[in-house]
Motif scaffolding. Sequence first.
Motif, PDB file in Angstrom:
ATOM      1  N   ALA A  45     -87.153  35.198 -51.710  1.00  0.00           N
ATOM      2  CA  ALA A  45     -86.645  35.322 -52.810  1.00  0.00           C
ATOM      3  C   ALA A  45     -85.277  34.245 -52.984  1.00  0.00           C
ATOM      4  O   ALA A  45     -84.636  34.141 -51.630  1.00  0.00           O
ATOM      5  CB  ALA A  45     -85.946  36.481 -53.083  1.00  0.00           C
ATOM      6  N   VAL A  46     -84.969  33.600 -54.027  1.00  0.00           N
ATOM      7  CA  VAL A  46     -83.864  32.617 -54.097  1.00  0.00           C
ATOM      8  C   VAL A  46     -83.116  33.003 -55.242  1.00  0.00           C
ATOM      9  O   VAL A  46     -83.623  33.153 -56.289  1.00  0.00           O
ATOM     10  CB  VAL A  46     -84.646  31.083 -54.269  1.00  0.00           C
ATOM     11  CG1 VAL A  46     -83.398  30.233 -54.421  1.00  0.00           C
ATOM     12  CG2 VAL A  46     -85.814  30.810 -53.051  1.00  0.00           C
ATOM     13  N   PHE A  47     -81.851  33.096 -54.927  1.00  0.00           N
ATOM     14  CA  PHE A  47     -80.739  33.440 -55.856  1.00  0.00           C
ATOM     15  C   PHE A  47     -79.660  32.389 -55.868  1.00  0.00           C
ATOM     16  O   PHE A  47     -79.573  31.658 -54.859  1.00  0.00           O
ATOM     17  CB  PHE A  47     -79.843  34.736 -55.459  1.00  0.00           C
ATOM     18  CG  PHE A  47     -80.749  35.868 -55.042  1.00  0.00           C
ATOM     19  CD1 PHE A  47     -80.850  36.795 -55.917  1.00  0.00           C
ATOM     20  CD2 PHE A  47     -81.499  36.207 -53.878  1.00  0.00           C
ATOM     21  CE1 PHE A  47     -81.680  37.870 -55.646  1.00  0.00           C
ATOM     22  CE2 PHE A  47     -82.168  37.451 -53.562  1.00  0.00           C
ATOM     23  CZ  PHE A  47     -82.440  38.073 -54.621  1.00  0.00           C
ATOM     24  N   TYR A  48     -79.585  31.950 -57.075  1.00  0.00           N
ATOM     25  CA  TYR A  48     -78.646  30.827 -57.315  1.00  0.00           C
ATOM     26  C   TYR A  48     -77.776  30.838 -58.406  1.00  0.00           C
ATOM     27  O   TYR A  48     -77.784  31.859 -59.498  1.00  0.00           O
ATOM     28  CB  TYR A  48     -79.447  29.509 -57.530  1.00  0.00           C
ATOM     29  CG  TYR A  48     -80.595  29.786 -58.448  1.00  0.00           C
ATOM     30  CD1 TYR A  48     -80.313  29.188 -59.948  1.00  0.00           C
ATOM     31  CD2 TYR A  48     -81.860  30.384 -58.417  1.00  0.00           C
ATOM     32  CE1 TYR A  48     -81.398  29.605 -61.105  1.00  0.00           C
ATOM     33  CE2 TYR A  48     -82.684  30.752 -59.469  1.00  0.00           C
ATOM     34  CZ  TYR A  48     -82.378  30.450 -60.795  1.00  0.00           C
ATOM     35  OH  TYR A  48     -83.254  30.551 -61.658  1.00  0.00           O
ATOM     36  N   THR A  49     -76.766  29.967 -58.454  1.00  0.00           N
ATOM     37  CA  THR A  49     -76.038  29.866 -59.671  1.00  0.00           C
ATOM     38  C   THR A  49     -76.326  28.613 -60.613  1.00  0.00           C
ATOM     39  O   THR A  49     -77.322  27.766 -60.281  1.00  0.00           O
ATOM     40  CB  THR A  49     -74.378  29.735 -59.353  1.00  0.00           C
ATOM     41  OG1 THR A  49     -74.244  28.466 -58.370  1.00  0.00           O
ATOM     42  CG2 THR A  49     -73.923  30.863 -58.360  1.00  0.00           C
ATOM     43  N   ASP A  50     -75.703  28.533 -61.599  1.00  0.00           N
ATOM     44  CA  ASP A  50     -76.063  27.573 -62.822  1.00  0.00           C
ATOM     45  C   ASP A  50     -75.737  26.188 -62.267  1.00  0.00           C
ATOM     46  O   ASP A  50     -76.299  25.398 -62.904  1.00  0.00           O
ATOM     47  CB  ASP A  50     -75.763  27.840 -63.952  1.00  0.00           C
ATOM     48  CG  ASP A  50     -74.254  27.985 -64.125  1.00  0.00           C
ATOM     49  OD1 ASP A  50     -73.600  27.641 -63.099  1.00  0.00           O
ATOM     50  OD2 ASP A  50     -73.733  28.212 -65.105  1.00  0.00           O
ATOM     51  N   GLY A  51     -74.948  25.945 -61.174  1.00  0.00           N
ATOM     52  CA  GLY A  51     -74.753  24.694 -60.681  1.00  0.00           C
ATOM     53  C   GLY A  51     -75.840  24.093 -60.209  1.00  0.00           C
ATOM     54  O   GLY A  51     -76.011  22.778 -60.038  1.00  0.00           O
ATOM     55  N   VAL A  52     -76.789  24.906 -59.564  1.00  0.00           N
ATOM     56  CA  VAL A  52     -78.371  24.372 -59.397  1.00  0.00           C
ATOM     57  C   VAL A  52     -79.146  23.794 -60.510  1.00  0.00           C
ATOM     58  O   VAL A  52     -79.542  22.679 -60.750  1.00  0.00           O
ATOM     59  CB  VAL A  52     -79.044  25.297 -58.457  1.00  0.00           C
ATOM     60  CG1 VAL A  52     -80.496  24.658 -58.232  1.00  0.00           C
ATOM     61  CG2 VAL A  52     -78.216  25.760 -57.098  1.00  0.00           C
ATOM     62  N   THR A  53     -79.391  24.642 -61.516  1.00  0.00           N
ATOM     63  CA  THR A  53     -80.343  24.250 -62.613  1.00  0.00           C
ATOM     64  C   THR A  53     -79.791  23.277 -63.556  1.00  0.00           C
ATOM     65  O   THR A  53     -80.303  22.517 -64.401  1.00  0.00           O
ATOM     66  CB  THR A  53     -80.750  25.616 -63.317  1.00  0.00           C
ATOM     67  OG1 THR A  53     -79.673  26.613 -63.607  1.00  0.00           O
ATOM     68  CG2 THR A  53     -81.817  26.358 -62.245  1.00  0.00           C
ATOM     69  N   GLU A  54     -78.487  23.685 -63.689  1.00  0.00           N
ATOM     70  CA  GLU A  54     -77.749  22.685 -64.807  1.00  0.00           C
ATOM     71  C   GLU A  54     -77.249  21.487 -64.214  1.00  0.00           C
ATOM     72  O   GLU A  54     -76.499  20.675 -65.084  1.00  0.00           O
ATOM     73  CB  GLU A  54     -76.448  23.481 -65.508  1.00  0.00           C
ATOM     74  CG  GLU A  54     -76.985  24.687 -66.235  1.00  0.00           C
ATOM     75  CD  GLU A  54     -75.761  25.519 -66.954  1.00  0.00           C
ATOM     76  OE1 GLU A  54     -74.655  25.095 -66.867  1.00  0.00           O
ATOM     77  OE2 GLU A  54     -76.517  26.381 -67.661  1.00  0.00           O
ATOM     78  N   ALA A  55     -77.362  21.148 -63.090  1.00  0.00           N
ATOM     79  CA  ALA A  55     -77.033  19.994 -62.537  1.00  0.00           C
ATOM     80  C   ALA A  55     -77.815  18.673 -63.291  1.00  0.00           C
ATOM     81  O   ALA A  55     -78.903  18.810 -63.424  1.00  0.00           O
ATOM     82  CB  ALA A  55     -77.272  19.706 -61.002  1.00  0.00           C
ATOM     83  N   ALA A  56     -77.107  17.768 -63.907  1.00  0.00           N
ATOM     84  CA  ALA A  56     -77.902  16.773 -64.502  1.00  0.00           C
ATOM     85  C   ALA A  56     -77.759  15.161 -63.996  1.00  0.00           C
ATOM     86  O   ALA A  56     -76.925  14.904 -63.324  1.00  0.00           O
ATOM     87  CB  ALA A  56     -77.112  16.653 -66.086  1.00  0.00           C
ATOM     88  N   ASP A  57     -79.013  14.594 -64.530  1.00  0.00           N
ATOM     89  CA  ASP A  57     -79.020  13.119 -64.277  1.00  0.00           C
ATOM     90  C   ASP A  57     -78.058  12.193 -65.002  1.00  0.00           C
ATOM     91  O   ASP A  57     -77.402  12.774 -65.869  1.00  0.00           O
ATOM     92  CB  ASP A  57     -80.487  12.726 -64.220  1.00  0.00           C
ATOM     93  CG  ASP A  57     -80.973  12.687 -65.506  1.00  0.00           C
ATOM     94  OD1 ASP A  57     -80.344  13.006 -66.406  1.00  0.00           O
ATOM     95  OD2 ASP A  57     -82.309  12.493 -65.755  1.00  0.00           O
ATOM     96  N   GLU A  58     -78.103  10.977 -64.942  1.00  0.00           N
ATOM     97  CA  GLU A  58     -77.332  10.116 -65.504  1.00  0.00           C
ATOM     98  C   GLU A  58     -77.715  10.160 -67.309  1.00  0.00           C
ATOM     99  O   GLU A  58     -76.672   9.706 -67.866  1.00  0.00           O
ATOM    100  CB  GLU A  58     -77.677   8.639 -65.207  1.00  0.00           C
ATOM    101  CG  GLU A  58     -77.007   8.513 -63.513  1.00  0.00           C
ATOM    102  CD  GLU A  58     -77.277   7.003 -63.348  1.00  0.00           C
ATOM    103  OE1 GLU A  58     -77.919   6.326 -63.871  1.00  0.00           O
ATOM    104  OE2 GLU A  58     -76.797   6.632 -61.940  1.00  0.00           O
ATOM    105  N   GLU A  59     -78.757  10.646 -67.566  1.00  0.00           N
ATOM    106  CA  GLU A  59     -79.049  10.570 -68.998  1.00  0.00           C
ATOM    107  C   GLU A  59     -78.843  11.863 -69.610  1.00  0.00           C
ATOM    108  O   GLU A  59     -79.041  12.256 -70.730  1.00  0.00           O
ATOM    109  CB  GLU A  59     -80.580  10.158 -69.179  1.00  0.00           C
ATOM    110  CG  GLU A  59     -81.045   8.799 -68.779  1.00  0.00           C
ATOM    111  CD  GLU A  59     -82.374   8.626 -69.121  1.00  0.00           C
ATOM    112  OE1 GLU A  59     -83.225   9.477 -69.299  1.00  0.00           O
ATOM    113  OE2 GLU A  59     -82.692   7.627 -68.807  1.00  0.00           O
TER     114      GLU A  59
END
Length: 474
Positions: free
Chosen positions: A407-421
């Motif tokens: 089970a992996v719990f995470y905050t949106d800092g993981v999924t919303e991290a964006a590339d240069e574009e």
Amino acid sequence: MGLFVGACLGWLLYIRQRRKNVQIDEEKQLVHQEKQIVVEFMHNLVEAIGAGVGREELFQHIVHASILSTGAMSACIFERTGKNTLKGIAVEGLFPPQHQLPEKSRDKLSTRSKFIEQILKSEVFEMGEGLIGSVARTGKAVLIEDARNDPRVIQHDDPALKVRSLVVAPLAFRSKILGVLAVANPADGIAFNEADFSLVQSLAEQAAMAIHNSDLMEMQIEKSKLDLDIAVASSIQGMILPQKFPDNSALDIDAFYRPAQKIGGDLYNVIRLDDDRVGLAIADVSGKGVPASLLMTICQTNLRHFAQSYRSPSEVLKAMNREMSEEIRRDMFITIIYAIIDTTQQTLTLARAGHELPLLCVHGGEDIKPELTFVGSEGMGLGMVPAEIFDFVIEDKTVPFQHGDIAVFYTDGVTEAADEEGTEFGSARLAECVRTLRNRSSRDLNTGIVSTVERYTGQAKFADDLTLITVKHT
């Protein structure tokens, strides 16, 4: 005859040269006196700044020193308070207001000193308005030797407020107008001259530098205080986040936390409930900095308390929402997941208050492809809605959690991290990362997820707090 004329011309040249030398000596003496006055002026201001006087008191020091230096009977400073406005902030003596006095106010002149100070400190000039506003707009000082018939000067019926001679100079530092210094009416009755004009300009330049330095010092002091507050908050935050987890031979647990700033608004916790049950929580407080950190601390305290009081995750979150509703500002809220893993029943039960969906990786067996799903349940963030709505919506969700499952719990800092574009990492990439790394320990799995996000974004520093809790059923 020719000799006589030559001798006369020689004598006249001698007299003229003597006068020229005397004039030069007088000018040198005036320049020397001006330098001494300016040095003494700056010395007094430096002492005032060193003593920690406030901004308004510093302006009063400047006004007082200006009167002593120029021999004027009155002086006033108009501070630039906005992009296009100036306001009287410091006055000494009966400085004549540069707006006409209201008719109803003229009978109050019996208490001149306090009344004039009150009037001046309420005077507001637009940039370019009147003599004060004009000097502020142009940045050029003005000498008015005889002000009695000058249309730029406001005159009053009261003889004590008559302006006879006036110097107005901008308080400018590196072309930035900080205000205007005005001195009026020499005490000896003789009009201000070019030497006085030069002196006031020099005083204004030094005063502007002193004001700038005072503001800079104040900013540094405030920054030092803020840095200390942040350091204390960061230390407290570090103490309340768990450094080790409850012993449970059936579970491999690891957490990763990286705030975007020195302090963050994410939290996590792992709580031993009994021999067979472990509680896990991950949350994200809206906003950043000290307010988010303080709210996170309150949330952590309530979580620990209510986790021991209720067996159901949803009941824990209901109690937290009721308790914290008064403490959460209207512009803030908390998303949170609280889960209970029962190693005897081999289940994971969670309640989700608006947080990111946790990822479940079901092992399935050696030759079976793992199944990855995002576990959903209904709920809204803490502090977003009244208790009756929150209680109605929140629910428990129970899923199997068996040997080999992750089970992996995470905050949106993981999924919303964006590339240069600007394209986000997203949940699909997270799932693929877990699929690839599923045979590693929880710590290595977290390290791998963070490294993958860093490679994707192209930077090690993120715009948002990043928190992970990974649990592996061993």
